[in-house]
Design a protein around this motif. Sequence first.
Motif, PDB file in Angstrom:
ATOM      1  N   VAL A   1       0.861  -1.183   0.000  1.00 53.89           N
ATOM      2  CA  VAL A   1       0.000   0.000   0.000  1.00 53.89           C
ATOM      3  C   VAL A   1       0.896   1.231   0.000  1.00 53.89           C
ATOM      4  N   GLU A   2       0.658   2.130  -0.949  1.00 61.93           N
ATOM      5  CA  GLU A   2       1.522   3.309  -1.093  1.00 61.93           C
ATOM      6  C   GLU A   2       0.679   4.563  -1.352  1.00 61.93           C
TER       7      GLU A   2
ATOM      8  N   PHE B   1       1.951   1.097   3.729  1.00 59.68           N
ATOM      9  CA  PHE B   1       2.498   0.007   4.541  1.00 59.68           C
ATOM     10  C   PHE B   1       2.659  -1.240   3.664  1.00 59.68           C
ATOM     11  N   ASP B   2       3.414  -2.203   4.157  1.00 61.34           N
ATOM     12  CA  ASP B   2       3.580  -3.500   3.498  1.00 61.34           C
ATOM     13  C   ASP B   2       3.351  -4.600   4.526  1.00 61.34           C
TER      14      ASP B   2
ATOM     15  N   LEU C   1      -8.734  -2.588  -0.120  1.00 64.50           N
ATOM     16  CA  LEU C   1      -7.891  -3.756  -0.358  1.00 64.50           C
ATOM     17  C   LEU C   1      -8.702  -4.944  -0.857  1.00 64.50           C
ATOM     18  N   SER C   2      -9.949  -5.037  -0.434  1.00 61.47           N
ATOM     19  CA  SER C   2     -10.799  -6.147  -0.863  1.00 61.47           C
ATOM     20  C   SER C   2     -11.630  -5.812  -2.100  1.00 61.47           C
TER      21      SER C   2
ATOM     22  N   SER D   1      -6.771   7.779  -5.032  1.00 63.74           N
ATOM     23  CA  SER D   1      -5.406   7.843  -5.558  1.00 63.74           C
ATOM     24  C   SER D   1      -4.523   6.905  -4.759  1.00 63.74           C
ATOM     25  N   GLY D   2      -3.308   6.697  -5.245  1.00 63.95           N
ATOM     26  CA  GLY D   2      -2.378   5.812  -4.567  1.00 63.95           C
ATOM     27  C   GLY D   2      -2.402   4.412  -5.149  1.00 63.95           C
ATOM     28  N   ILE D   3      -1.594   3.547  -4.560  1.00 65.83           N
ATOM     29  CA  ILE D   3      -1.416   2.181  -5.040  1.00 65.83           C
ATOM     30  C   ILE D   3      -1.785   1.193  -3.938  1.00 65.83           C
ATOM     31  N   ALA D   4      -2.532   0.170  -4.308  1.00 66.32           N
ATOM     32  CA  ALA D   4      -2.813  -0.945  -3.392  1.00 66.32           C
ATOM     33  C   ALA D   4      -2.700  -2.229  -4.202  1.00 66.32           C
ATOM     34  N   GLU D   5      -1.780  -3.101  -3.793  1.00 66.29           N
ATOM     35  CA  GLU D   5      -1.563  -4.367  -4.473  1.00 66.29           C
ATOM     36  C   GLU D   5      -1.684  -5.513  -3.485  1.00 66.29           C
TER      37      GLU D   5
END
Length: 256
Positions: free
Chosen positions: A4-5, A27-28, A52-53, A60-64
């Motif tokens: 998560v960024e 966080f990771d 996340l689900s 905005s931002g990244i969630a993988e």
Amino acid sequence: MIHVENLTKSFADLRRGTVHALDGVSFDVQPGEIFGLLGPNGAGKTTCLRMLSTVLRPTSGIAEVAGYNVATDPAKVRMRIGFMSGNTGVYDRMTAWEMVEYYGRLYGMPEDALQARLEELFETLQMNEIRDMLGSKMSTGNKQKVSIARTIVHDPPVMIFDEPTSGLDVLVARAVLEAIARLKDQGKCIIFSTHIMREVEKLCDRIAIIHKGRILAMGTVQELEDRYQESDMEEVFFDLIQAYEAELAAAAAEAG
């Protein structure tokens, strides 16, 4: 396993303008780790977990999750996660077996593999005595067992628990926490959201303290106590919340 960024979720509010339910969170989480999101009600925990689900789309931002982006590959993310909340949502007219079986079929599990997995779960979670019991007849504790079983029936590598002990008595809550600890031992990547201090102290490898959409601090219990020179995690939590509230009040006074 989870990355998560600068994750942000904003909503338009007619009275307050733009509201940031989550504001630049990063966080990771690794396999075999339980990562705790600790914060008061309304802190942004559930918003984060819903993104996340794939239930909510990030502003905005990244969630993988397991290498897949929640915004561009939501179907692949959903196949690799299990999500459980405090709201069991068990159907009154389905038996425990039928409920878990139904979720396994939703995930496209082959029938032979599904039946073997059901036998394994009902034995591991000590659910055989309720396998033919209707949801309407189950105690709260048994409903939670069913909820855990359907969350993990497809054996996902990533699991998300959003205040899973909410409203439970001490014995049932303890059983839920023990089940989650066993999943960690199997190498699962787990996010655990709660506002109960004791739970994160007992269960989590690392903790992020979150308030009003921002992560205020992150680390192990020992690291946080050392960093803020407190011998009690509850004091760390309240000190951080109060300091942030004072900062917001000062900024508002200056702007006004």
